[in-house]
Scaffold this active site. Structure first.
Site, PDB file in Angstrom:
ATOM      1  N   THR A   1       0.871  -1.174   0.000  1.00 28.72           N
ATOM      2  CA  THR A   1       0.000   0.000   0.000  1.00 28.72           C
ATOM      3  C   THR A   1       0.906   1.222   0.000  1.00 28.72           C
ATOM      4  O   THR A   1       1.549   1.536   1.000  1.00 28.72           O
ATOM      5  CB  THR A   1      -0.921   0.013   1.231  1.00 28.72           C
ATOM      6  OG1 THR A   1      -1.793  -1.122   1.173  1.00 28.72           O
ATOM      7  CG2 THR A   1      -1.766   1.284   1.272  1.00 28.72           C
TER       8      THR A   1
ATOM      9  N   LYS B   1      -7.259   1.590  -3.387  1.00 30.55           N
ATOM     10  CA  LYS B   1      -6.953   1.214  -2.003  1.00 30.55           C
ATOM     11  C   LYS B   1      -7.160   2.406  -1.071  1.00 30.55           C
ATOM     12  O   LYS B   1      -7.589   2.251   0.080  1.00 30.55           O
ATOM     13  CB  LYS B   1      -5.516   0.708  -1.890  1.00 30.55           C
ATOM     14  CG  LYS B   1      -5.094   0.295  -0.475  1.00 30.55           C
ATOM     15  CD  LYS B   1      -5.954  -0.834   0.084  1.00 30.55           C
ATOM     16  CE  LYS B   1      -5.561  -1.215   1.513  1.00 30.55           C
ATOM     17  NZ  LYS B   1      -4.282  -1.938   1.600  1.00 30.55           N
TER      18      LYS B   1
ATOM     19  N   LYS C   1      -0.221   5.660   8.386  1.00 29.08           N
ATOM     20  CA  LYS C   1       0.574   5.749   7.157  1.00 29.08           C
ATOM     21  C   LYS C   1      -0.337   5.797   5.933  1.00 29.08           C
ATOM     22  O   LYS C   1      -0.164   6.621   5.027  1.00 29.08           O
ATOM     23  CB  LYS C   1       1.530   4.552   7.080  1.00 29.08           C
ATOM     24  CG  LYS C   1       2.476   4.571   5.873  1.00 29.08           C
ATOM     25  CD  LYS C   1       1.966   3.804   4.670  1.00 29.08           C
ATOM     26  CE  LYS C   1       1.945   2.319   4.880  1.00 29.08           C
ATOM     27  NZ  LYS C   1       1.599   1.561   3.641  1.00 29.08           N
TER      28      LYS C   1
END
Length: 290
Positions: free
Chosen positions: A97, A172, A240
């Site tokens: 990711t 995502k 994050k």
């Protein structure tokens, strides 16, 4: 069956690479901590390599599942990076990711070198990886994706090409924005139920049969009620991911007020010592405020 390199054997990459080996592919793994790679070989077979470049040499596909943009560049680029070992025509698939920007950057470099590149972040968590039931959202060239899709099926229940390079990462981001809102809503609902004197477990049993039902409710409500937060994706990693979402929103002009606020709620959880708690720990800050 294909010759495959796999870079990164964390909680996701370790079982994903295992599924590939068990499906009959010949897998060579690389991990920054060599002992982890040696453990994987002892469990699944295959081979391990000392560098990403060595893991990529002679492979038809190389998969990566590492921590962030910088980690991805470190295993892909440079003298010992995977790109230096890729044969012309080989494909690099990134399950990290990461940002859409790094996906486009690496896609351009790969294409210049005569290689394919697919950004392919996943959803489904550690359990999804272990059970071979991940959802994979991909970005890249259609002809390259067609080659990769049958291999990805070793650990995916769903995989789809979402558009050109970077589209997998953008999808995502949508996933993480939605999860943040769902978890905060569930945390507030459970907190309210407790303060109202209701049996929170009974409340969930009833409302989970209606429009409020979600994966988070089904899989995290019980442990949230019990104040247990060691069952999934860590707060550090969620922050994050939300930072990537918020940075992209600044770039494309999207308004994400709830995501920005929930990111700050997660920062509060970190100050409580919950950096490694799972994302459902949002309820802990509400309980603390009583």
């Amino acid at each position: 069956m294909a010759n495959i390199g796999f870079l990164g054997l964390g909680v996701m990459g370790y079982p994903m690479a295992g599924h590939l080996q068990r499906k009959g592919h010949a897998v060579t793994v690389y991990n920054r901590t060599a002992a982890r790679a040696q453990k994987w070989v002892a469990e699944f077979g295959g081979a391990d390599a000392a560098t990403p470049r060595a893991a990529a040499e002679g492979q038809e596909f190389v998969f990566a599942c590492v921590g962030n943009d910088d980690d991805l560049r470190s295993v892909a680029l440079g003298e010992n990076g995977a790109f230096a070992g890729l044969a012309r025509g080989a494909v690099f698939v990134d399950h990290t990711t990461a940002s859409a920007a790094v996906a486009r950057e690496l896609h351009a470099i790969a294409k210049q070198n005569g290689n394919g590149f697919i950004d392919a972040p996943v959803s489904g968590g550690q359990a999804g990886a272990e059970n071979g039931a991940l959802s994979v959202m991909c970005g890249g060239d259609p002809d390259i994706y067609t080659r990769v899709e049958p291999v990805i099926s070793a650990y995916a229940k769903a995989s789809r090409l979402m558009g050109p390079s970077g589209s997998g990462q953008l999808t995502k981001m949508v996933n993480q924005i939605c999860i943040a809102g769902l978890v905060e809503g569930l945390a507030e609902g459970l907190h309210f139920a407790k303060r109202a004197g209701l049996d929170a477990a009974a409340v969930i049993e009833v409302i989970s049969k209606g429009a409020a039902q979600s994966w988070q409710m089904e899989n995290r409500s019980k442990t949230m009620i019990e104040g247990k937060f060691d069952f999934g994706f860590a707060v550090d990693w969620m922050r994050k991911d939300l930072a990537i979402c918020l940075e992209e929103a600044r770039r494309n002009g999207a308004s994400l007020p709830a995501a920005a606020l929930i990111d700050q709620f997660y920062a509060e959880v970190q100050t409580m010592g919950g950096s490694r708690w799972d994302t459902s720990s949002l309820i802990a800050r509400l309980e603390r405020s009583r």
